[in-house]
Design a protein around this motif. Structure first.
Motif, PDB file in Angstrom:
ATOM      1  N   TRP A  16      39.701  49.318  62.549  1.00  0.00           N
ATOM      2  CA  TRP A  16      39.311  49.123  61.516  1.00  0.00           C
ATOM      3  C   TRP A  16      37.721  49.517  61.069  1.00  0.00           C
ATOM      4  O   TRP A  16      37.337  50.533  61.422  1.00  0.00           O
ATOM      5  CB  TRP A  16      40.535  48.793  60.032  1.00  0.00           C
ATOM      6  CG  TRP A  16      39.659  50.145  58.955  1.00  0.00           C
ATOM      7  CD1 TRP A  16      38.898  49.022  58.180  1.00  0.00           C
ATOM      8  CD2 TRP A  16      40.434  50.163  57.835  1.00  0.00           C
ATOM      9  NE1 TRP A  16      38.745  49.876  56.788  1.00  0.00           N
ATOM     10  CE2 TRP A  16      40.358  50.768  56.723  1.00  0.00           C
ATOM     11  CE3 TRP A  16      41.658  51.376  58.468  1.00  0.00           C
ATOM     12  CZ2 TRP A  16      40.575  51.864  56.018  1.00  0.00           C
ATOM     13  CZ3 TRP A  16      42.563  52.143  57.936  1.00  0.00           C
ATOM     14  CH2 TRP A  16      41.731  52.179  56.713  1.00  0.00           C
TER      15      TRP A  16
ATOM     16  N   MET B 108      39.298  42.832  54.568  1.00  0.00           N
ATOM     17  CA  MET B 108      38.583  43.650  55.123  1.00  0.00           C
ATOM     18  C   MET B 108      38.052  44.248  53.639  1.00  0.00           C
ATOM     19  O   MET B 108      36.615  44.624  54.050  1.00  0.00           O
ATOM     20  CB  MET B 108      39.756  44.440  55.711  1.00  0.00           C
ATOM     21  CG  MET B 108      39.979  43.681  57.573  1.00  0.00           C
ATOM     22  SD  MET B 108      41.872  45.002  57.656  1.00  0.00           S
ATOM     23  CE  MET B 108      41.030  46.962  57.666  1.00  0.00           C
TER      24      MET B 108
ATOM     25  N   LEU C 295      35.971  57.215  60.533  1.00  0.00           N
ATOM     26  CA  LEU C 295      37.105  56.907  58.861  1.00  0.00           C
ATOM     27  C   LEU C 295      36.387  57.534  57.637  1.00  0.00           C
ATOM     28  O   LEU C 295      36.951  58.707  56.377  1.00  0.00           O
ATOM     29  CB  LEU C 295      37.849  55.867  59.284  1.00  0.00           C
ATOM     30  CG  LEU C 295      38.602  55.334  59.897  1.00  0.00           C
ATOM     31  CD1 LEU C 295      39.684  54.540  59.999  1.00  0.00           C
ATOM     32  CD2 LEU C 295      39.777  56.705  60.054  1.00  0.00           C
TER      33      LEU C 295
ATOM     34  N   PHE D  32      44.290  44.551  63.756  1.00  0.00           N
ATOM     35  CA  PHE D  32      44.200  45.562  62.929  1.00  0.00           C
ATOM     36  C   PHE D  32      42.465  45.799  62.363  1.00  0.00           C
ATOM     37  O   PHE D  32      41.910  46.820  62.369  1.00  0.00           O
ATOM     38  CB  PHE D  32      44.681  45.670  61.684  1.00  0.00           C
ATOM     39  CG  PHE D  32      44.911  47.066  60.858  1.00  0.00           C
ATOM     40  CD1 PHE D  32      45.170  48.062  61.402  1.00  0.00           C
ATOM     41  CD2 PHE D  32      44.059  47.021  59.531  1.00  0.00           C
ATOM     42  CE1 PHE D  32      45.491  49.285  60.230  1.00  0.00           C
ATOM     43  CE2 PHE D  32      44.681  47.451  58.364  1.00  0.00           C
ATOM     44  CZ  PHE D  32      44.857  48.814  59.058  1.00  0.00           C
ATOM     45  N   SER D  33      42.261  45.205  61.640  1.00  0.00           N
ATOM     46  CA  SER D  33      40.374  44.830  61.309  1.00  0.00           C
ATOM     47  C   SER D  33      39.611  45.065  61.922  1.00  0.00           C
ATOM     48  O   SER D  33      38.705  45.637  61.238  1.00  0.00           O
ATOM     49  CB  SER D  33      40.488  43.604  60.562  1.00  0.00           C
ATOM     50  OG  SER D  33      40.122  42.640  61.988  1.00  0.00           O
TER      51      SER D  33
ATOM     52  N   PHE E 281      35.659  52.313  61.265  1.00  0.00           N
ATOM     53  CA  PHE E 281      35.073  52.892  59.747  1.00  0.00           C
ATOM     54  C   PHE E 281      34.155  53.980  60.255  1.00  0.00           C
ATOM     55  O   PHE E 281      34.813  54.768  58.912  1.00  0.00           O
ATOM     56  CB  PHE E 281      34.784  51.640  59.593  1.00  0.00           C
ATOM     57  CG  PHE E 281      35.317  52.074  57.799  1.00  0.00           C
ATOM     58  CD1 PHE E 281      35.942  51.783  57.080  1.00  0.00           C
ATOM     59  CD2 PHE E 281      33.805  52.228  56.824  1.00  0.00           C
ATOM     60  CE1 PHE E 281      36.052  52.355  56.136  1.00  0.00           C
ATOM     61  CE2 PHE E 281      33.753  51.890  56.151  1.00  0.00           C
ATOM     62  CZ  PHE E 281      34.687  52.366  55.183  1.00  0.00           C
TER      63      PHE E 281
END
Lengths: 679, 134
Positions: free
Chosen positions: A367, B22, A374, A363-364, A371
Motif C-alpha cells: 500500500w 496504516m 493510488l 499489505f501495508s 500510494f
C-alpha cells in the motif's frame, strides 16, 4: 556471436511455446507423447538460452562494442570481475539472465522431482516454459534485445556505473533473481495441482522444498543488497524502504507466511485455500516487482531506463492474475478443510495469527509503495509516504510478529492446557523480563528498542528451551552426551530445529535493527591535523583526526582519498580511509559523476562510518560526515545464521521418517515428545 | 464462546490494527508530491501550502547549481518547463546531484518563494546505465 545469440533467442521462443502447448494439451488429454515432448522442450529451452547467455558473455569479454548492450554497459578498462556482472547489470541482459535461469530451474524440476509427483510435471513444464517464453518475447518484441547492434562501432564503451562496481553488486542481483525466479516453480506446481485436481498434501511436499529454496535465495539476495547499500551508497543505513526493496520484500513475507501455514495443512488438513492463495500471491508479487523495477512507474534508485518493457509486464501480470484467479475460484470446492480449529490457544491459531501479521505487513508495504499512484488516481494529487510511514506501521507489527515467533513453538497443537502453558512459558517469559530489567537498569529508555530486546530475549529463551529439552530427552533415552545429543537432535529433525535456528537469526536481526534507534551523526569540515569528536551510544567518545588527502590514478578512476586517525577515549584504534572516485574511460575522459567510497570500521558494538563529502576549493580541507551505527555487525551475523538455518532445513535426508528408528518415551515432559507421538 | 469466534476476534484485532496503523501513518507522514506548476497552483489557491512539508519533482536548471563545500550549502533552481523555484539545501547532496538531472526535493516552500530543502534526491531514470553520448 550476436547472430548466434539472436538465433538462439528465436529458437527459445519457438521451443518455449511448443513446451507450453504440449504441456497443457498433453496433460489435459493424458497423451504421454506430448507430455514427453514438453519435458524435452524444457531441456532444449535451457540449452538455447544458455547459448544466448554465452554469446553475450563472449561479446562482453571480447569488448565487441558494435553490440549496443556491450557498448553502453562496459568499457575496455572495466575490471574483469565486473565484466561477468555486466551480463545482468542492464535491462536487456538481465531479462536474458532471468529467462535462462528460469529455464534452468524448469529443466531441473523435470529431472529432480521424485516419481511420486510425476503427474504434475507436464503442467509444471508448461508453466515454466510459458513464463520463460514471455521473458524471451519481451527481449524480441519490446524490443529489449541484448544482441542489438549499433550502426557504428565506438572505440570504447561508456563503462559501468561506479556504484555497480562493488563486489556486492556481483552477487546481489543474481541471488535476488534466483529467489525471484524460483518462486515460479512452486507457482507452477500450484497451477498443476489445480489443473490435475490432485490437491492433497502430496503437492505440498513437492513444493515445500522449492519454496524454501527460493525463500533462501531471496533472503541472501536481500541481505547482500542491504550490505551493498550500506557500504556503497554512503547514506549510512542499509534499508531505505525504496519501492524496489519493498518489491523484493513482499514475496519474501508471503513465502515466510506460507512456510508456516503449510505445517498446519500437513498436520491438520486445514488452510488449503489459504496456502494455494499464498503460493499464487507470492509469484504474482514477484512479477509485480519486476514490473515496478522495469517500468519506471514509481521512481526508485533501482529503476532501469523507462521503456515499453513495462507495458509487457503489466499485461503479463494482469493476464496471469486473471487466469490464476479463475482457475483458483473454479477449484475452491475441492479445497475444503478436513478439520476445524479446536481452540484459540493452539499451535494452529498462533500460526494463523503469525500469517495474518505477515500478510498485514506485506499489505501495508504494498500500500505504501503504491500510494503515490493510488492517491493520484483517486484524488488527483500525488501523495507519497516514506520511511517514517513504513517504520511507524511496521515496528509495532514487527514486534508482534517477533513475539509470535516465540509463542508459536510453545503452544501445543489442537488445544493447550493451562499447566502445559505454565510449564512452557515459565523459562522464556522469565528470560524476556530479565532482559527488560537489565536494560532498564542500564538506562535504556527507547520503547521500541526495549520491546525488541526483551521480546528477543523471550524468543531466544524459547529456542534454548526447545534445544535443551530435546537434548536432555535424548541424553536420558539413549545415554548420549549432551553435545552429541544436540547434534543428533538437529540432524534427526532438520526442518524443525533448522527452523528454530532461523528464529534465532530473526531475533538477532530485530535486535540489530533496533540498534539503529541509537545512531549518532555529525558533519565536520576539517583541515589536516584537526579533529572531530562524537559521543558514541556505547558510552565511549570517538575522535577522528584528519591526516591528509592523497590523489592518484587507479585502473579506471582518479581517486581522492582522505585518511583519518581514529581514537576511542583517546586511545588509537586504527585508521579509516574514505574516497571520492572519478571514473574515467580508457582515454582519460571522465565518465559518470564522482562516487564515494565509505570508510567503515566495524565492531560488535558500533560501526564507525565515515564519508568524504568533498574538498573545500581543492585544498586539503575536507568535509566529512561521521556516523556511529550501533549493532550493524549483527545484521550480517544474523543474516549468516539465517542462511545456515535455512540450509539445515533444506539439507537432503532430513532424518528418519516417522515410525522408524528409536523414539523417546511418551512420558517425557514437554511437547517435543508429544509432537513425535502425534505424527 | 467457540474457538472460531475467538479466533475471529483475534483476527479482527490484527486486521484492525494494521488498518489503523496504516491510516494514521499516511495521515501523519504522507507528503504531497508535486511538480513546480502544481505547487504554484496549490499555493495561489491555498496559502496553507506555504511551509508545508512536501516533495517536488523537477529538473535542475542547467548552470544554476552552486555547491559551497565549506558551508555545505547547495543552491539551485528547479523547473518543469513552466514554473521555476529556487532551492536551498544545507547538507551533503548525493553524488548524482548535478546539472540537468531529474531531482526530487523534499522540504518546505517559504513565503520568500524559496524551497528550503531537508533532503534532495537525484532521480535518474538511467541511473545504472551511462548516459548515451550524442
Amino acid at each position: 556471436m550476436t547472430l548466434l545469440g539472436s538465433l538462439s533467442l528465436w529458437l527459445a521462443l519457438l521451443v518455449g511455446l511448443w513446451g507450453a502447448i504440449t504441456g497443457f494439451v498433453g496433460g489435459a488429454q493424458q497423451r504421454t507423447d506430448l507430455q514427453q515432448s514438453a519435458r524435452h522442450a524444457t531441456f532444449v529451452l535451457f540449452g538455447a538460452l544458455l547459448v544466448a547467455v554465452i554469446s553475450l558473455e563472449v561479446a562482453i569479454f571480447r569488448h565487441d562494442f558494435s553490440v549496443q548492450y556491450v557498448a553502453s554497459r562496459t568499457s575496455r578498462n572495466l575490471p574483469t570481475f565486473y565484466l561477468w556482472s555486466a551480463l545482468y547489470s542492464g535491462q536487456e541482459g538481465s531479462l536474458l539472465f532471468w529467462a535462462a535461469v528460469l529455464s534452468l530451474f524448469g529443466a531441473m524440476t523435470q529431472l529432480l522431482t521424485s516419481r511420486r509427483h510425476r503427474a504434475y510435471l507436464p503442467y509444471v513444464a508448461a508453466v515454466t516454459s510459458l513464463v520463460a517464453t514471455f521473458f524471451v518475447s519481451v527481449m524480441l518484441f519490446a524490443p529489449a534485445n541484448p544482441f542489438q547492434r549499433l550502426p557504428f562501432t565506438p572505440l570504447d564503451g561508456s563503462g559501468m556505473n561506479p556504484q555497480l562496481q562493488n563486489p556486492g553488486m556481483v552477487f546481489h542481483p543474481p541471488m535476488l533473481y534466483l529467489g525471484y525466479i524460483s518462486i515460479t516453480i512452486p507457482f507452477a506446481f500450484a497451477v498443476a495441482a489445480l489443473l490435475t485436481k490432485k490437491l492433497d498434501a502430496d503437492w505440498l511436499v513437492a513444493v515445500r522444498k522449492w519454496t524454501i529454496v527460493s525463500w533462501l535465495f531471496l533472503s541472501i539476495g536481500l541481505l547482500i543488497g542491504m550490505w551493498w547499500a550500506y557500504v556503497e551508497l554512503g547514506w549510512g543505513g542499509y534499508w531505505a524502504w525504496d519501492p524496489v526493496e519493498n518489491a523484493a520484500l513482499l514475496p519474501w513475507l508471503v513465502m515466510t507466511a506460507f512456510l508456516h501455514s503449510v505445517m498446519i495443512q500437513e498436520k491438520r488438513g486445514m488452510l488449503k485455500k489459504w496456502n494455494l492463495a499464498l503460493v499464487i500471491g507470492a509469484w504474482l508479487l514477484s512479477i509485480f516487482g519486476t514490473f515496478l523495477t522495469r517500468s519506471g512507474v514509481i521512481s526508485s534508485v533501482h529503476s532501469f531506463t523507462q521503456s515499453p518493457v513495462g507495458y509487457f509486464f503489466l499485461f503479463f501480470l494482469l493476464a496471469a492474475a486473471v487466469a490464476s484467479i479463475i482457475l483458483y475460484v473454479n477449484r475452491l470446492p475441492l479445497l475444503e478443510a478436513e478439520a476445524t480449529l479446536e481452540s484459540v490457544i493452539s499451535r494452529e491459531a498462533s500460526f494463523l495469527f503469525n500469517n495474518l501479521l505477515l500478510i498485514g505487513i506485506a499489505f501495508s508495504v504494498l500500500w505504501g509503495t503504491l500510494f503515490p499512484i493510488l492517491s493520484e488516481a483517486v484524488k488527483g494529487t500525488k501523495v507519497t509516504v516514506g520511511p517514517p510511514f513504513f517504520n511507524q506501521v511496521n515496528i509495532p507489527l514487527g514486534l508482534a510478529l517477533l513475539a509470535m515467533t516465540g509463542v508459536g513453538p510453545l503452544i501445543a497443537w489442537r488445544r493447550a492446557s493451562i499447566p502445559n502453558l505454565r510449564r512452557q512459558f515459565a523459562v522464556p517469559a522469565t528470560t524476556g523480563v530479565f532482559v527488560l530489567l537489565i536494560l532498564l537498569v542500564a538506562g535504556m529508555r527507547d520503547i521500541g528498542a526495549l520491546m525488541a530486546f526483551s521480546i528477543g530475549g523471550f524468543v531466544f529463551g524459547t529456542v534454548v528451551q526447545e534445544f535443551a529439552r530435546g537434548a536432555r530427552a535424548r541424553h536420558r533415552q539413549y545415554g548420549e552426551p549432551i553435545p552429541v545429543a544436540l547434534v543428533q537432535l538437529l540432524s534427526r529433525n532438520r526442518r524443525r530445529y533448522g527452523g528454530y535456528i532461523v528464529h534465532v537469526a530473526i531475533v538477532l536481526l530485530f535486535v540489530a535493527f533496533s540498534g539503529m534507534a541509537f545512531k549518532r551523526e555529525t558533519e565536520a569540515t576539517l583541515r589536516p591535523g584537526e579533529t572531530a569528536t562524537l559521543q558514541g551510544p556505547d558510552g565511549h567518545q570517538y575522535s577522528f583526526t584528519h591526516l591528509g588527502i592523497s590523489q592518484y590514478n587507479a585502473l579506471n578512476r582518479q581517486v581522492t582519498a582522505a585518511l583519518l586517525d581514529v581514537r576511542r577515549d583517546g586511545k588509537a584504534i586504527g585508521r579509516l580511509r574514505t574516497e571520492k572516485r572519478q571514473h574515467v574511460d580508457a582515454l582519460g575522459n571522465r565518465t559518470f559523476e564522482p562516487s564515494t567510497e565509505v570508510g567503515i570500521m566495524s565492531g560488535l558494538r558500533v560501526d564507525l562510518y565515515v564519508v568524504l563529502a568533498g574538498l573545500v576549493n581543492g585544498t586539503e580541507q575536507a568535509v566529512f560526515r561521521f556516523t556511529i551505527n550501533p549493532l550493524v555487525w549483527w545484521v550480517w551475523f544474523g543474516g549468516f545464521v539465517l542462511v545456515i538455518g535455512g540450509l539445515i532445513v533444506l539439507w537432503p535426508g532430513g532424518g528418519a521418517p516417522p515410525g522408524t528408528g528409536p523414539r523417546p518415551p511418551r512420558t517425557q515432559a514437554g511437547y517435543v515428545v508429544k509432537l513425535e507421538a502425534e505424527r | 464462546m467457540k474457538a472460531g469466534t475467538k479466533f475471529a476476534l483475534g483476527a479482527i484485532l490484527i486486521v484492525g490494527s494494521v488498518g489503523y496503523l496504516m491510516a494514521s501513518g499516511i495521515k501523519q507522514t504522507g507528503q504531497y508530491f508535486l511538480t513546480p506548476s502544481e505547487l504554484a497552483q496549490h499555493v495561489s489557491a491555498d496559502p496553507s501550502f506555504y511551509d508545508l512539508g512536501l516533495k517536488v519533482g523537477a529538473r535542475v536548471v542547467p548552470g544554476t547549481v552552486s555547491k559551497e563545500t565549506a558551508t555545505q550549502t547547495l543552491r539551485c533552481h528547479i523547473t518543469d518547463g513552466t514554473v521555476n523555484y529556487a532551492v536551498v539545501f544545507k547538507g551533503l547532496p548525493p553524488d548524482t546531484f548535478t546539472d540537468s538531472v531529474e531531482v526530487v526535493v523534499e522540504g518546505r516552500l517559504q513565503r520568500d518563494g524559496v524551497i528550503h530543502a531537508t533532503n534532495v534526491l537525484a532521480k535518474c531514470g538511467s541511473r545504472y546505465e551511462a548516459v548515451p553520448k550524442a
